[in-house]
Design an enzyme around this catalytic site. Structure first.
Site, PDB file in Angstrom:
ATOM      1  N   GLY A 105       0.807  -1.223   0.000  1.00  0.00           N
ATOM      2  CA  GLY A 105       0.000   0.000   0.000  1.00  0.00           C
ATOM      3  C   GLY A 105       0.838   1.269   0.000  1.00  0.00           C
ATOM      4  N   CYS A 316      31.741  -3.802  13.609  1.00  0.00           N
ATOM      5  CA  CYS A 316      31.505  -4.032  12.177  1.00  0.00           C
ATOM      6  C   CYS A 316      32.825  -4.125  11.414  1.00  0.00           C
ATOM      7  CB  CYS A 316      30.595  -2.940  11.601  1.00  0.00           C
ATOM      8  SG  CYS A 316      31.461  -1.480  11.016  1.00  0.00           S
ATOM      9  N   HIS A 345      28.195  -0.535   8.770  1.00  0.00           N
ATOM     10  CA  HIS A 345      28.366   0.227  10.007  1.00  0.00           C
ATOM     11  C   HIS A 345      27.026   0.751  10.521  1.00  0.00           C
ATOM     12  CE1 HIS A 345      29.845   2.708  13.190  1.00  0.00           C
ATOM     13  NE2 HIS A 345      29.035   3.652  12.722  1.00  0.00           N
TER      14      HIS A 345
HETATM   15 ZN    ZN Z   1      31.353   0.180  12.609  1.00  0.00          ZN
END
Ligand code: ZN
Length: 397
Positions: A105, A316, A345
């Protein structure tokens, strides 16, 4: 011992703020056919059955336990029938954890051209090839059944928060009729179904919509029509009203479209369990990465000599292995790795932020942890501008 649930989704509230506390935040566990989702939780958006620039291992490493895929996009390309023939969406995208598909939608309203809404459904022109297409509550359910996500969403008609009252009335009432038809059309026993509360910024319409949608046998309740052009104060007011009415309701509450850390924290404090947004991945592709206290612009020249990581302590790949200088260089050279590293990240930052919130709720120290959480999530003017984002056509990366 195996617990067999009659429904494809079960939700358990594990901890919540004491009565009289300033927050409604709660810690929960949503169990779905492909796994368990701890809440409050953020769902990265994989518009075209991929979170742009990441593979499924990247998503797992970033901490994702559930992703959202867009019904509208997959319906148009490559087609839900093809995905079904190829074994369903989980196999197609190589992701064996939970998936939620939206109703389509929002994209019909925000992306498609020449859109015409009638009582039966929506006719629109595809943003990809200009062909005329149609979605109804029944066909949205059929498309989502073919895709086979853990959670499907009832077909609704969203409107922008600032829409005139007459438009909001019309769309909200139609959303209710479509919700009933979606429930009737939904037949896949291994797929949960969530319904969408609309009603714009009008208190009486929000209240009526909350009561109506909560009165249907949905497995979860989406709060739609926010994360648009409303002010934070307007959003807070609507959420207070909706969640107040749902206080005794056992189902998960999902606020669609919200994605900046500060906004997520505010909504968690009001009692929201689930979120999705393209914001963390979209801003990453423009070189904007979130760090405690604000944003870092990887296109800025001063980072080209910065040997430190984007964020000290972040787990990360970008932060463990590379310098700000390197990622800044990749952005300047338009190297593809730049998009992956920045996206990794921002999703890691967002999912880690949700984990910190869950940890604080579970330990009964959310209020004590608030100053620290707020500091991490410092809201900038740009975040406010960027809450309303939709996956536009033809976007790079
Ligand atoms: Zn990071």
């Amino acid at each position: 011992m195996t617990v067999v649930s009659a429904r494809p989704a079960s939700f358990e509230v594990l901890a919540k703020a004491a009565p009289g506390s300033a927050t409604q935040a709660r810690l929960g566990r949503l169990t779905l056919p492909h796994g368990v989702v701890e809440t409050p939780q953020f769902m990265p958006v994989g518009t075209n059955a991929t979170v742009k620039s990441l593979d499924p291992d990247d998503l797992e490493t970033a901490g994702a336990t559930i992703v959202l895929a867009n019904t509208y996009h997959l319906f148009l390309r490559p087609g839900h029938d093809r995905i079904e023939r190829l074994g369903g969406l989980h196999r197609f995208m190589g992701w064996d954890r939970p998936i939620l598909t939206d109703s389509g939608g929002f994209q019909v309203v925000s992306l498609a051209d020449a859109r015409e809404i009638d009582e039966d459904g929506a006719t629109f022109r595809s943003h990809i090839d200009g062909s005329t297409q149609r979605l109804t509550p029944e066909s949205s359910m059929a498309v989502q059944a073919a895709l086979g996500a853990d959670v499907a969403v009832a077909f609704d008609q969203p409107v922008y928060p600032s829409s005139p009252r007459a438009e909001v009335v019309d769309a909200t009432e139609r959303t209710h009729r479509w919700a009933v038809r979606s429930v009737q059309a939904h037949g896949r026993p291994d797929q949960a179904l969530f319904g969408v509360i609309q009603g714009g910024l009008e208190p009486d319409l929000r209240e009526a919509s909350t009561r109506f949608i909560a009165g249907l046998p949905f497995d979860g309740l989406n709060i739609g029509g926010l994360a648009g052009d409303e002010t934070p104060a307007q959003r807070r007011e609507v959420l207070g009203l909706v969640i107040g009415l749902l206080e005794a309701d056992p189902r998960p509450r999902y606020l669609m479209g919200l994605g900046s850390p500060g906004d997520l924290l505010d909504a968690v404090l009001q009692g929201v369990d689930l979120f999705d947004s393209v914001l963390p991945s979209r801003v990453a592709r423009t070189g904007q990465v979130w760090v405690p206290g604000g944003r870092l612009d990887l296109r800025s020249a001063e980072l080209l000599d910065d040997p430190g990581p984007i964020e000290h302590g972040c787990q990360c790949l970008a932060c463990r292995r590379f310098s700000r200088a390197y990622v800044a260089h990749l952005f300047r050279a338009r190297e593809l790795l730049a998009y992956r590293l920045a996206t990794l990240h921002n999703l890691t930052f967002t999912l880690d932020f949700m984990a910190r919130i869950r940890e604080a709720i579970g330990a009964g120290r959310l209020e004590a942890a608030l100053p620290e959480l707020r500091l991490r999530a410092t809201r900038t003017a740009t975040d406010e501008d960027a809450t309303m984002v939709s996956e536009a056509a033809g976007e790079p990366a």
